[in-house]
Write an enzyme that holds these catalytic residues in place. Structure first.
Site, PDB file in Angstrom:
ATOM      1  N   CYS A  80       0.827  -1.211   0.000  1.00 35.42           N
ATOM      2  CA  CYS A  80       0.000   0.000   0.000  1.00 35.42           C
ATOM      3  C   CYS A  80       0.862   1.262   0.000  1.00 35.42           C
ATOM      4  O   CYS A  80       1.690   1.464   0.886  1.00 35.42           O
ATOM      5  CB  CYS A  80      -0.927  -0.013   1.224  1.00 35.42           C
ATOM      6  SG  CYS A  80      -1.921   1.484   1.360  1.00 35.42           S
ATOM      7  N   ARG A  83      -0.035   4.779   3.047  1.00 35.18           N
ATOM      8  CA  ARG A  83      -0.013   4.510   4.482  1.00 35.18           C
ATOM      9  C   ARG A  83       0.269   5.696   5.388  1.00 35.18           C
ATOM     10  O   ARG A  83       0.288   5.545   6.612  1.00 35.18           O
ATOM     11  CB  ARG A  83       0.986   3.381   4.763  1.00 35.18           C
ATOM     12  CG  ARG A  83       0.459   2.036   4.366  1.00 35.18           C
ATOM     13  CD  ARG A  83       1.486   0.952   4.601  1.00 35.18           C
ATOM     14  NE  ARG A  83       2.402   0.784   3.473  1.00 35.18           N
ATOM     15  CZ  ARG A  83       3.519   0.101   3.520  1.00 35.18           C
ATOM     16  NH1 ARG A  83       3.916  -0.455   4.653  1.00 35.18           N
ATOM     17  NH2 ARG A  83       4.287  -0.024   2.441  1.00 35.18           N
ATOM     18  N   TRP A 263      -9.218   5.748  -0.082  1.00 37.10           N
ATOM     19  CA  TRP A 263      -9.726   6.442  -1.259  1.00 37.10           C
ATOM     20  C   TRP A 263      -8.831   6.069  -2.425  1.00 37.10           C
ATOM     21  O   TRP A 263      -7.729   5.524  -2.242  1.00 37.10           O
ATOM     22  CB  TRP A 263      -9.793   7.950  -1.047  1.00 37.10           C
ATOM     23  CG  TRP A 263      -8.501   8.595  -0.667  1.00 37.10           C
ATOM     24  CD1 TRP A 263      -7.495   8.992  -1.497  1.00 37.10           C
ATOM     25  CD2 TRP A 263      -8.072   8.929   0.663  1.00 37.10           C
ATOM     26  NE1 TRP A 263      -6.466   9.542  -0.771  1.00 37.10           N
ATOM     27  CE2 TRP A 263      -6.796   9.522   0.564  1.00 37.10           C
ATOM     28  CE3 TRP A 263      -8.650   8.783   1.939  1.00 37.10           C
ATOM     29  CZ2 TRP A 263      -6.090   9.962   1.680  1.00 37.10           C
ATOM     30  CZ3 TRP A 263      -7.944   9.212   3.030  1.00 37.10           C
ATOM     31  CH2 TRP A 263      -6.677   9.805   2.902  1.00 37.10           C
ATOM     32  N   GLU A 268      -5.282   3.555 -10.316  1.00 42.06           N
ATOM     33  CA  GLU A 268      -5.936   2.260 -10.075  1.00 42.06           C
ATOM     34  C   GLU A 268      -7.103   2.078 -11.040  1.00 42.06           C
ATOM     35  O   GLU A 268      -7.385   0.978 -11.511  1.00 42.06           O
ATOM     36  CB  GLU A 268      -6.461   2.180  -8.638  1.00 42.06           C
ATOM     37  CG  GLU A 268      -5.377   2.183  -7.599  1.00 42.06           C
ATOM     38  CD  GLU A 268      -5.972   2.099  -6.200  1.00 42.06           C
ATOM     39  OE1 GLU A 268      -6.176   0.968  -5.714  1.00 42.06           O
ATOM     40  OE2 GLU A 268      -6.249   3.150  -5.603  1.00 42.06           O
TER      41      GLU A 268
END
Ligand code: ARG
Length: 405
Positions: A80, A83, A263, A268
């Site tokens: 991720c 973070r 979010w 993506e």
């Protein structure tokens, strides 16, 4: 790509375990008390937990332990890039909710909370904050099956329908999942952005289907800041990414149903969901409308279409005041997070292949360095059977053969 070893960590769903690993519980409690000295000395809690595990095979987390565990699982998520905000995760304690209807109602509530209207300091005026939320349901008792889990990979995803000529309407990633829920009696509209039902499975193996109410599914029509024709492509995407098939593990206790959301980072959607050739495959359509020469790869028509598609995604969210981030900003924030963690004396485990954005990699600072790789707990794991369920569902029958024409 090599599958990282931590994807299939025991104990997986349904695996018989003797009981909670005492040393993992101890390690977790020591971490919590180390990072929050205000909680006092850890030894009394350690003694109580050791006793509880000896008597019952497991122990019950306090609300403070659960919240800290979920936040640190995010902090440890090495794939991720987002973070920096790990400590702001809103943790909903739903360990007492057991019925399918009760679980579904809380999943709807999760989506409502994630797209609140309240302003947040630092947000552009008028932006709706999409806030990171996790809903934690009951843990797996030692040696038992998960009391409840969700088949779905995310709370909001689109169906995929394969036609006899081999083409697919919708998201090809969920073609088999769509077949499985259709086999259970679900009927979708059959269009390109048809929201799939949620499937709650209890420990008796029974699946319960629920359609999300419209108000819980905020969607964004994709338009372009300069090209009016872009709207004619008829593209849209949902505003909240909410992963719902990963197991949260905290101090040796497994929470098989713990959906969480953040979010979106624009790529993506614009560089993967709408662009991948095995997903919505929109680069040829965008390039054609741009009038690019697609006869030769060296015109870089794919790359040029990719840029415009990604500009459209960012612009479309921003114009509705829905929070989204671009890959340049988020890359910088990630490095800020790494530096902050370092100052706190903690390593930041990170997987380069996931951290580097799927477009313009080397134009972002996260590309130009290496990272510490480690499997730290608390953590989120994607178990093999959960991954299977989220792509093909579980019909209780042999996997249907793919229709070929
Ligand atoms: N990549 C996934 C999707 O496109 C979502 C993964 C989580 N992303 C996030 N921004 N929290 O739906």
């Amino acid at each position: 790509m090599v599958t990282p070893g931590y994807l299939d960590q025991p104990p997986a769903h349904g695996a018989a375990t003797a009981g909670v690993d005492v040393s993992e519980a101890e390690e977790f409690l020591c971490l919590l008390h180390h990072e929050h000295p205000g909680l006092g000395a850890v030894h009394r809690r350690l003694e109580a937990v050791r006793r509880e595990i000896a008597e019952s095979g497991t122990y019950v987390h306090t609300a403070t332990e659960l919240a800290f565990g979920a936040r640190v699982a995010w902090r440890n998520a090495s794939r991720c890039i987002g973070r920096l905000y790990w400590h702001s995760l809103l943790v909903r304690d739903l360990r007492q909710v057991h019925t399918p209807a009760g679980i579904f109602a809380e999943l709807v509530r999760h989506l409502e909370i994630s797209v609140g209207d309240c302003a947040e300091p630092g947000l552009e005026p008028g932006m709706r904050r999409i806030r990171p939320v996790i809903s934690v349901f009951a843990p797996t008792p030692p040696g038992s099956r998960p009391p409840a889990r969700l088949w779905n990979e995310q709370l909001i995803r689109y169906a995929g329908y394969r036609h006899h000529d081999g083409t697919v309407t919708g998201d090809p990633r969920y073609e088999r999942f769509t077949e499985a829920v259709s086999g259970l009696g679900w009927r979708g509209k059959g269009d390109r952005f048809d929201v799939l039902p949620l499937v709650v499975e209890l420990d008796d193996g029974r699946a319960h289907l629920f359609d999300l109410p419209e108000h819980a599914v905020v969607e964004v029509p994709i338009v372009h800041p300069e090209y009016p024709w872009f709207a004619e492509l008829g593209l849209r995407w949902h505003a909240v990414p909410a992963i719902s098939n990963m197991r949260l593990t905290v101090g040796g206790v497994d929470y098989p149903l713990a959906p969480f959301n953040g979010w979106y980072m624009g790529t993506e959607i614009g560089a993967r969901n709408l662009a991948d050739s095995d997903r919505y495959n929109q680069l040829p359509a965008v390039a054609a409308r741009l009038g690019l020469n697609m006869a030769h790869e060296n015109t870089l028509w794919r790359d040029r279409a990719l840029v415009e598609l990604n500009r459209a995604v960012l612009w479309s969210f921003e114009r509705l005041g829905l929070r989204i981030t671009d890959h340049h900003t988020e890359s910088r924030r990630f490095l800020e997070h790494v530096a902050r963690e370092e100052r706190a004396g903690r390593p930041t485990p990170a997987d380069w292949t996931w951290i580097v954005p799927p477009m313009s990699g080397a134009a972002t600072p996260v590309f130009h360095r290496t990272y510490h790789e480690a499997d730290l707990r608390p953590a989120f794991y994607l178990d093999r059977d959960a991954r299977e369920l989220s792509t093909r569902g579980n019909t209780g029958c042999p996997v249907p053969r793919q229709r070929t024409g």
